[in-house]
Design a protein around this motif. Structure first.
Motif, PDB file in Angstrom:
ATOM      1  N   ASN A  55       0.835  -1.186   0.000  1.00  0.00           N
ATOM      2  CA  ASN A  55       0.000   0.000   0.000  1.00  0.00           C
ATOM      3  C   ASN A  55       0.877   1.246   0.000  1.00  0.00           C
ATOM      4  O   ASN A  55       1.587   1.499   0.966  1.00  0.00           O
ATOM      5  CB  ASN A  55      -0.905  -0.030   1.238  1.00  0.00           C
ATOM      6  CG  ASN A  55      -1.984   1.016   1.195  1.00  0.00           C
ATOM      7  OD1 ASN A  55      -1.977   1.898   0.344  1.00  0.00           O
ATOM      8  ND2 ASN A  55      -2.907   0.934   2.121  1.00  0.00           N
ATOM      9  N   THR A  68      -2.839   6.130  -5.737  1.00  0.00           N
ATOM     10  CA  THR A  68      -2.398   4.986  -4.948  1.00  0.00           C
ATOM     11  C   THR A  68      -2.107   3.791  -5.838  1.00  0.00           C
ATOM     12  O   THR A  68      -2.703   3.641  -6.908  1.00  0.00           O
ATOM     13  CB  THR A  68      -3.450   4.562  -3.907  1.00  0.00           C
ATOM     14  OG1 THR A  68      -4.602   4.050  -4.575  1.00  0.00           O
ATOM     15  CG2 THR A  68      -3.828   5.719  -2.990  1.00  0.00           C
ATOM     16  N   GLU A  70      -2.913   0.755  -5.178  1.00  0.00           N
ATOM     17  CA  GLU A  70      -4.110  -0.073  -5.193  1.00  0.00           C
ATOM     18  C   GLU A  70      -5.142   0.419  -6.209  1.00  0.00           C
ATOM     19  O   GLU A  70      -5.698  -0.369  -6.973  1.00  0.00           O
ATOM     20  CB  GLU A  70      -4.735  -0.116  -3.796  1.00  0.00           C
ATOM     21  CG  GLU A  70      -5.883  -1.083  -3.693  1.00  0.00           C
ATOM     22  CD  GLU A  70      -6.410  -1.169  -2.273  1.00  0.00           C
ATOM     23  OE1 GLU A  70      -6.665  -2.291  -1.836  1.00  0.00           O
ATOM     24  OE2 GLU A  70      -6.558  -0.117  -1.619  1.00  0.00           O
ATOM     25  N   ALA A  71      -5.377   1.719  -6.267  1.00  0.00           N
ATOM     26  CA  ALA A  71      -6.362   2.272  -7.212  1.00  0.00           C
ATOM     27  C   ALA A  71      -5.906   2.100  -8.657  1.00  0.00           C
ATOM     28  O   ALA A  71      -6.703   1.737  -9.525  1.00  0.00           O
ATOM     29  CB  ALA A  71      -6.623   3.744  -6.905  1.00  0.00           C
ATOM     30  N   HIS A  74      -6.233  -1.594  -9.541  1.00  0.00           N
ATOM     31  CA  HIS A  74      -7.644  -1.955  -9.695  1.00  0.00           C
ATOM     32  C   HIS A  74      -8.206  -1.440 -11.027  1.00  0.00           C
ATOM     33  O   HIS A  74      -8.876  -2.173 -11.759  1.00  0.00           O
ATOM     34  CB  HIS A  74      -8.455  -1.397  -8.520  1.00  0.00           C
ATOM     35  CG  HIS A  74      -9.908  -1.672  -8.609  1.00  0.00           C
ATOM     36  ND1 HIS A  74     -10.451  -2.916  -8.369  1.00  0.00           N
ATOM     37  CD2 HIS A  74     -10.951  -0.866  -8.948  1.00  0.00           C
ATOM     38  CE1 HIS A  74     -11.755  -2.859  -8.544  1.00  0.00           C
ATOM     39  NE2 HIS A  74     -12.086  -1.635  -8.894  1.00  0.00           N
ATOM     40  N   GLN A  75      -7.914  -0.186 -11.348  1.00  0.00           N
ATOM     41  CA  GLN A  75      -8.411   0.401 -12.591  1.00  0.00           C
ATOM     42  C   GLN A  75      -7.868  -0.340 -13.816  1.00  0.00           C
ATOM     43  O   GLN A  75      -8.614  -0.672 -14.738  1.00  0.00           O
ATOM     44  CB  GLN A  75      -8.034   1.874 -12.660  1.00  0.00           C
ATOM     45  CG  GLN A  75      -8.539   2.562 -13.911  1.00  0.00           C
ATOM     46  CD  GLN A  75      -8.072   4.001 -14.001  1.00  0.00           C
ATOM     47  OE1 GLN A  75      -6.916   4.296 -13.724  1.00  0.00           O
ATOM     48  NE2 GLN A  75      -8.980   4.886 -14.370  1.00  0.00           N
TER      49      GLN A  75
END
Length: 156
Positions: A55, A68, A70-71, A74-75
């Motif tokens: 993270n 981030t 993570e974002a 994910h995208q």
């Protein structure tokens, strides 16, 4: 900026790297046989170990907006259909993740464009293995051209 060519396999690899006074490193890298542009963060050996979630967040100067890992993962996973686990890997002393797909799945306002627009200081914060939060920064003055050269190796 490093540029390597493997004649036997016909692969070009480009790496743009920055190291701060504390010894933390940030590398943007791509190979001509992939459609991905990766970023790797390597904290100094004296820095706290990374949390297993990988993270981390980054922002330019004093900007409120933070991106981030993570974002971004994910995208890209949603848009590419790839499992998120194939878009990053991490350990206690590094995190690498895909910042951009070069196959048209990213937009001009995506993470690469944001990184290129970052004039001056890029700050990076991450969760440490001990549960704390660690922060570092890098000077990116004039880095836009090197970032473009790395991206160009997979955009051809």
């Amino acid at each position: 900026m490093s540029d390597f060519y493997d004649e036997y396999n016909d692969i070009r690899v480009r790496i743009a790297a920055v190291k701060n006074a504390q010894g933390d490193q940030l590398k943007l890298h791509a190979a001509s046989n992939e459609s991905r542009i990766w970023v790797t963060f390597l904290p100094a050996t004296t820095a706290p170990a990374l949390d297993s979630t990988a993270n981390l967040a980054w922002w330019c100067g004093d900007a409120e907006q933070r991106l981030t890992r993570e974002a971004v993962t994910h995208q890209l996973a949603e848009r590419s259909g790839e499992p998120p686990s194939s878009l990053y890997h991490a350990g206690a002393h590094y995190v690498s993740f895909v910042l951009k797909h070069a196959d048209g799945l990213d937009v001009p306002t995506g993470p690469i464009a944001a990184l290129q627009a970052c004039q001056g200081r890029l700050s990076l914060g991450y969760l440490a293995a001990d549960g704390g939060f660690a922060e570092t920064s890098f000077e990116l003055e004039g880095a836009a051209a090197a970032i473009a050269e790395v991206a160009d190796v997979v955009l051809r």
